[in-house]
Enzyme design. Structure first.
Site, short mmCIF file in Angstrom:
data_model
loop_
_atom_site.label_atom_id
_atom_site.label_comp_id
_atom_site.label_asym_id
_atom_site.label_seq_id
_atom_site.Cartn_x
_atom_site.Cartn_y
_atom_site.Cartn_z
CG ASP A 193 -2.09 0.86 1.16
OD1 ASP A 193 -2.24 1.55 0.14
OD2 ASP A 193 -2.91 0.85 2.09
CG ASP A 220 -6.18 -5.74 15.46
OD1 ASP A 220 -6.96 -4.77 15.32
OD2 ASP A 220 -5.04 -5.62 15.93
CG HIS A 279 -2.90 -3.02 2.25
ND1 HIS A 279 -1.63 -2.91 2.74
CD2 HIS A 279 -2.81 -3.78 1.13
CE1 HIS A 279 -0.79 -3.55 1.93
NE2 HIS A 279 -1.48 -4.09 0.96
CG ASP A 290 6.03 -4.78 12.25
OD1 ASP A 290 5.34 -5.68 11.75
OD2 ASP A 290 5.66 -4.12 13.24
CB SER A 348 -1.12 1.22 17.25
OG SER A 348 -0.63 -0.08 17.00
#
Ligand SMILES: *[C@@H]1O[C@H](CO)[C@@H](O)[C@H](O)[C@H]1NC(C)=O
Length: 419
Positions: free
Chosen positions: A115, A262, A161, A184, A293
């Protein structure tokens, strides 16, 4: 796959028949033995020639036979890995490990969905050439959100996405399952082995809806390093390197949320009492700090999660103990036959006899939080479910002793007002 094998067999059979026909023509074309008074040596040479031909035919037949066998067995399922990327060039660290540990590019195609149209990140992804498939989320527009959610724009884009990328995997690429990782996450050496072994378990147990590589309470001091092969069921959706089936996507896609996907999945309307499998020792860690976040959360907890280093040959293990009926019976017995302790006794340690396990009981939301904090495990609840919890029970090591932080015996359901 099967069709390819079938045509291979047909082809081999054709070669076999043609070979025989040629041989026949060859021998017919020769003058009959003895007619011109051939020597015994000539006859022997001919016999040897026939023998060689027979040997060749035998090999051919064996080859045909060996191609036939796999038609009757099931071809191994393809487990694609979807890497969700945006503007972090450190996606390189994820991809390097994935490619390093991947046993087969054919069985584990890596699809990097990007994205954000970040040029530098695109360049990094492209540098992997055909080792990965690079797809790009086409809708880069801002999403209209209510004013108080303006700071959450990133969460909206992530949800958009995910929806697009999963539709690509299941609809465009027609895969039947997928493992999702983010840019990550760094994976463990047995990451692929873990998901391959658990695929049939996920497939066969309708009370499961995911397999996750992540232990939310996976900090070094909380896990048993000698038990790298140990797996659990959990009612808490862990994410962070997780596998789902196409059937689940078909169910979730029509109502996929515009943000916070989530936590949305953790709601009872979506979860429907289903569980995930999670390991004792995480098969992923997150190394990212720059993110929507994670900043503070990362510093407090995530950076201490232990990544498994020992390769566990899960596909050779009998994992049927994870199926609900068997698992629940054993789990309940183990938890509720463990001696009930006061938290002070555990903290003093002096009154403990034997290696455990021990049980600490909570019966309110606040009680849970106080005990969790004191024992060093995550104290937050989502839709009433504590992280890693199964039937309300959180299981971890405390000063080397196995501890169950558990509700009273006879647990029936979560209280969604606990948060
Ligand atoms: C796996 O273990 C279960 C018992 O948990 C047993 O019933 C089953 O036969 C075992 N399967 C294999 C293939 O050994």
């Amino acid at each position: 796959m099967v069709r390819k094998k079938r045509s291979l067999i047909l082809c081999s059979a054709f070669v076999f028949v043609a070979w025989n026909a040629l041989l026949l023509l060859y021998f017919w074309g020769r003058p009959p033995i003895g007619h011109l008074g051939e020597s015994a040596g000539e006859v022997i040479r001919l016999a040897e020639e026939v023998e060689i031909q027979l040997e060749t035919q035998k090999k051919l037949l064996e080859q045909i036979e060996s191609h036939r066998a796999p038609v009757h067995s099931v071809a191994p399922v393809i487990i694609p890995v979807l890497v969700i990327a945006c503007d972090r060039v450190t996606v390189k660290r994820s991809l390097d490990r994935l490619i390093q540990y991947r046993p087969s590019p054919g069985l584990y195609p890596i699809i990097v969905s990007q994205d954000c149209a970040h040029t530098e990140t695109a360049r990094v992804i492209n540098s992997y050439g055909d080792q990965v498939t690079h797809i790009k989320q086409p809708d880069l527009s801002d999403i209209r959100v209510r004013p108080e959610h303006r700071k959450f724009q990133g969460y909206y884009k992530i949800a958009r996405h995910y929806r697009w990328a999963l539709n690509q995997v299941f609809n465009t690429f027609s895969q039947s399952t997928v493992v999702i990782v983010e840019d990550d996450l760094e994976v463990a050496p047995d990451f692929f082995e873990y998901f391959r072994a658990l695929y049939p378990i996920l497939r066969s147990d309708p009370t499961l809806w995911c397999v996750s590589a992540w232990n939310d309470n996976g900090r070094d001091a909380l896990v048993d390093s000698s038990k790298a092969g140990l797996l659990y069921r959990t009612d808490f959706f862990p994410g962070l390197g997780w596998m789902l089936l196409k059937e689940l996507w078909n169910e979730l896609e029509p109502k996929w949320p515009s943000a916070f996907w989530d936590d949305w999945m953790r709601q009872p309307e979506q979860r429907k009492d289903r569980s995930c499998i999670r390991p004792e020792i995480s098969r992923t860690i997150t190394f990212g700090r720059k993110g929507v976040s994670l900043g503070q959360f990362f510093d407090q907890y995530l950076r201490y999660i232990k990544l498994n280093t020992e390769f566990v040959p899960f596909t050779k293990h009998n994992l049927s103990y994870l199926l609900k009926d068997k698992y629940d019976k054993k789990f309940i017995k183990e938890v509720y036959s463990a001696p009930l302790m006061k938290i002070e006794d555990l903290q003093k340690g002096s009154s403990l006899r034997g290696p455990g396990p021990y049980r600490v009981q909570y019966s309110s939301r606040d009680g849970f939080k106080v005990f969790a904090r004191n024992l060093g495990v995550m104290d937050d609840l989502k839709s009433g479910v504590p992280r890693t919890g199964y039937r309300g029970v959180v299981c971890f090591l405390y000063r080397g002793q196995r501890v169950f932080l558990a509700p009273p015996e006879g647990w029936i359901q979560y209280d969604i007002s606990w948060s």
